[in-house]
Design a protein around this motif. Structure first.
Motif, mmCIF file in Angstrom:
data_model
loop_
_atom_site.group_PDB
_atom_site.id
_atom_site.type_symbol
_atom_site.label_atom_id
_atom_site.label_comp_id
_atom_site.label_asym_id
_atom_site.label_seq_id
_atom_site.Cartn_x
_atom_site.Cartn_y
_atom_site.Cartn_z
ATOM 1 N N ASP A 80 0.863 -1.179 0.000
ATOM 2 C CA ASP A 80 0.000 0.000 0.000
ATOM 3 C C ASP A 80 0.903 1.233 0.000
ATOM 4 O O ASP A 80 1.408 1.647 1.047
ATOM 5 C CB ASP A 80 -0.907 -0.016 1.237
ATOM 6 C CG ASP A 80 -1.912 1.134 1.228
ATOM 7 O OD1 ASP A 80 -1.738 2.080 0.439
ATOM 8 O OD2 ASP A 80 -2.861 1.074 2.023
ATOM 9 N N GLY A 210 -6.383 2.036 -2.811
ATOM 10 C CA GLY A 210 -6.903 0.697 -3.054
ATOM 11 C C GLY A 210 -6.347 0.074 -4.315
ATOM 12 O O GLY A 210 -6.988 -0.793 -4.923
ATOM 13 N N THR A 236 -9.750 2.442 -6.072
ATOM 14 C CA THR A 236 -11.061 2.907 -5.610
ATOM 15 C C THR A 236 -11.243 4.410 -5.770
ATOM 16 O O THR A 236 -12.357 4.875 -6.024
ATOM 17 C CB THR A 236 -11.256 2.534 -4.135
ATOM 18 O OG1 THR A 236 -10.166 3.066 -3.364
ATOM 19 C CG2 THR A 236 -11.289 1.021 -3.968
#
Length: 247
Positions: A80, A210, A236
């Protein structure tokens, strides 16, 4: 061409970029000796223009391939970026790029030619391998990148000591992304062009919240003539760019 003309009109004592460096060295004796006296300056700058054009074209081909390679690794390890980057110390972003490329090298194989007779040591019970001047050698970069003598736990992506990881520390000079450290063939544009560009690309990718790879073959890196042209992924939302620091 315009930037070259601007640089030629200056009095340059300390070059700030490659163009100014070319201008500064034009009148050196070793440069003048390469060209006929009647057309040395004009021919020199024609050659410089060709070199700069080649630099731009190769950069445009190499940068997307390197970025695609390292993003493939980042997605594989499900990193991430938005959460990781704020945790990195200075130098950590570059280390992330080095580690990601190490595990998925842009060029897994490189061809080199021996410039002198060389004896390579092998196993203790085997005679040295003899290479003659002019012999071609295929360097297996992907295997060297996993050499446990250079990289402890070689299959593990480690950002130590720059980030939140308990993995082993790596030496910067052991990475082969820009060539062998200290060798004359080492990429001159590493810190001038390539790394700053790749860092900006990773920072931009960190805004894709995301971010994840598309499953199956559709999520594989797509190339054309060995140049990365696409990497299908999902996200996202797009985070806003960071605000500039206040003066």
């Amino acid at each position: 061409a315009q930037q070259l003309e601007i640089a030629r009109a200056k009095v340059i004592t300390k070059p700030c970029n490659l163009i100014e460096a070319f201008v500064q060295i034009q009148a050196r004796p070793e440069i003048l000796a390469l060209y006929p006296r009647d057309a040395s300056e004009d021919q020199y700058y024609r050659d410089v223009s060709v070199l700069l054009l080649e630099l731009v074209s190769t950069t445009l081909a190499a940068a997307p391939t390197a970025f695609g390679s390292l993003m493939t690794t980042i997605l594989k390890f499900r990193i991430d970026l938005a959460a990781l980057l704020p945790e990195l110390q200075e130098g950590g972003l570059a280390r992330l790029i080095y580690e990601a490329e190490r595990l998925n090298p842009v060029l897994a194989l490189r061809m080199r030619q021996c410039e002198a007779d060389t004896s390579l040591t092998r196993a203790p019970d085997e005679p040295p391998a003899q290479l003659r001047k002019g012999d071609f050698v295929l360097a297996m970069v992907s295997a060297a990148n996993l050499d446990h003598k250079r990289f402890k736990q070689p299959h593990r992506l480690s950002l130590a000591p720059f980030g939140p990881t308990d993995g082993p520390e790596r030496r910067a000079q052991d990475y082969l992304m820009f060539g062998v450290h200290g060798d004359e063939r080492q990429c001159w544009g590493r810190n001038r062009v390539a790394m700053p560009l790749l860092e900006e690309c990773v920072l931009a990718a960190s805004r894709l919240r995301g971010l994840r790879r598309v499953a199956g073959p559709d999520g594989e890196l797509k190339t054309l003539a060995n140049v990365a042209i696409g990497l299908t992924a999902r996200f996202t939302e797009i985070a806003p760019p960071p605000h500039p620091a206040q003066a």
